[in-house]
Design an enzyme around this catalytic site. Structure first.
Site, PDB file in Angstrom:
ATOM      1  CB  CYS A   4      -4.150   3.716   7.591  1.00 47.61           C
ATOM      2  SG  CYS A   4      -4.681   4.516   6.054  1.00 47.61           S
ATOM      3  CB  CYS A  56      -3.348  -0.633   8.144  1.00 49.04           C
ATOM      4  SG  CYS A  56      -3.470  -1.836   6.799  1.00 49.04           S
ATOM      5  CB  CYS A 104      -0.925   0.010   1.218  1.00 50.60           C
ATOM      6  SG  CYS A 104      -2.142   1.361   1.192  1.00 50.60           S
TER       7      CYS A 104
END
Length: 352
Positions: free
Chosen positions: A88, A91, A84
């Site tokens: 975040c 996550c 990714c």
């Protein structure tokens, strides 16, 4: 729903959530062996020996029939990459491997799932558009809609890598695009880990909404409610974007993914209480598309019970019917959280 993902030491799929043949969107879940506990009452040795010689309770015909019923992976989540471009903090499917199954093998696994009863496939990650600039994803989307003729093909993405050319090439094969958006305050997005440098996540979201309308792809929003956005009021923005569904998740701790020694993230600072999550839901109860989700190895089914992700043997090795038995599925909870809905753009009758 079922979930599928690549795992470090395998070449197969992760997970999916099931439903039974008696319902389009339901499944009997994993068929676990029934455990019996032997209770010994206080008493003499003779009494215990007598109890020990008692004939075990016979398995009922219904038990046997339930055990023999096939389990159908009607709806599947395929996390084909863990990579990714965002970071975040909460996550729960982190980049522990860069492995992506070869396209031909991924298609073979998807065909097996179709033959086992799959009707809906959702591609996710990681970020599904990161591999081969979205071409790998596009080929899978096209294969599932054109070759497998699945009623519903969807994608979950953070949206940052999607280009209009992808819609031009593959939009006709995609039913639903879900974009992750946790806040309409760009500073909050940066705190969470969705910063794009000079790009604006919220502005990009609006652009994607327009593309979905232009290319006739149903639009959905996913939000993870956490410590940094739990007090935000998103009613007006969500109503303006008008998604077919706004899926709202409570920040979740998964040991080994976003918590613990082996985790690449530490989600502790993002966690909110059940009461805080309920307050957020109550604040947005007038948003009609709201769908809440609280916390109550590849081409493998994943048992997500007990705060873990325990993968089955790959479907490419043992087939779907055998692998799916280890998934662990709560049909009642699946239906309660709105897992069964109109998922084909042909049936949505949207005013494009």
């Amino acid at each position: 729903m079922w979930m599928l993902v690549p795992v470090s030491f395998t070449l197969k799929l992760l997970s999916a959530f099931l439903q039974p043949l008696v319902s389009l969107w339901s499944s009997l879940g994993a068929l676990f062996p029934r455990l019996r506990a032997a209770f010994w009452l206080a008493g003499g040795k003779k009494s215990q020996q007598q109890r020990g010689r008692r004939k075990p309770r016979e398995t009922s015909r219904k038990d046997e029939e339930d055990r023999d019923l096939p389990i159908t992976p009607t709806s599947v989540n395929y996390h084909f990459t863990r990579q990714c471009n965002y970071k975040c903090g909460f996550c729960f499917h982190t980049a522990k491997t860069s492995f992506v199954l070869p396209l031909a093998e991924a298609k073979r696994g998807l065909l097996l799932l179709k033959e086992a009863g799959m009707e809906k496939i959702n591609f996710s990650g990681g970020e599904p558009f990161i591999h081969d600039r979205g071409e790998y994803l596009g080929q899978l989307v096209k294969f599932c809609k054109q070759e497998l003729q699945l009623p519903s093909v969807s994608v979950v993405s953070n949206g940052s890598l999607i280009r209009e050319r992808w819609f031009q090439n593959y939009g006709e094969y995609l039913d639903i695009l879900a974009i992750s958006c946790d806040s309409f305050d760009e500073q909050v997005n940066v705190l969470i880990g969705r910063g794009q440098g000079n790009k604006n996540h919220v502005e990009n979201l609006q652009k994607l909404r327009t593309w979905c309308k232009n290319y006739r792809v149903a639009f959905k929003i996913n939000s993870v409610i956490n410590r940094f956005n739990v007090d935000e009021d998103m009613k007006e923005q969500i109503k303006a974007l008008n998604p077919i569904r706004w899926k709202v998740f409570q920040c979740l701790i998964i040991e080994g993914e976003n918590s613990g020694e082996d985790a690449l993230r530490e989600a502790g600072p993002f966690v909110i209480s059940d009461e805080e999550f309920e307050a957020f839901l109550d604040r947005h109860k007038d948003v009609p598309c709201l769908v809440p989700e609280s916390n109550q190895k590849v081409m493998r089914f994943v048992n997500c019970r007990n705060g873990r992700k325990d993968p089955s043997t790959s479907i490419l090795d043992v087939g779907v019917e055998e692998a799916i038995k280890f998934s662990g599925f709560d049909e009642k909870m699946f239906l309660k959280r709105g897992g069964k809905y109109v998922w084909s753009k042909a049936d949505l009758k949207l005013d494009w």
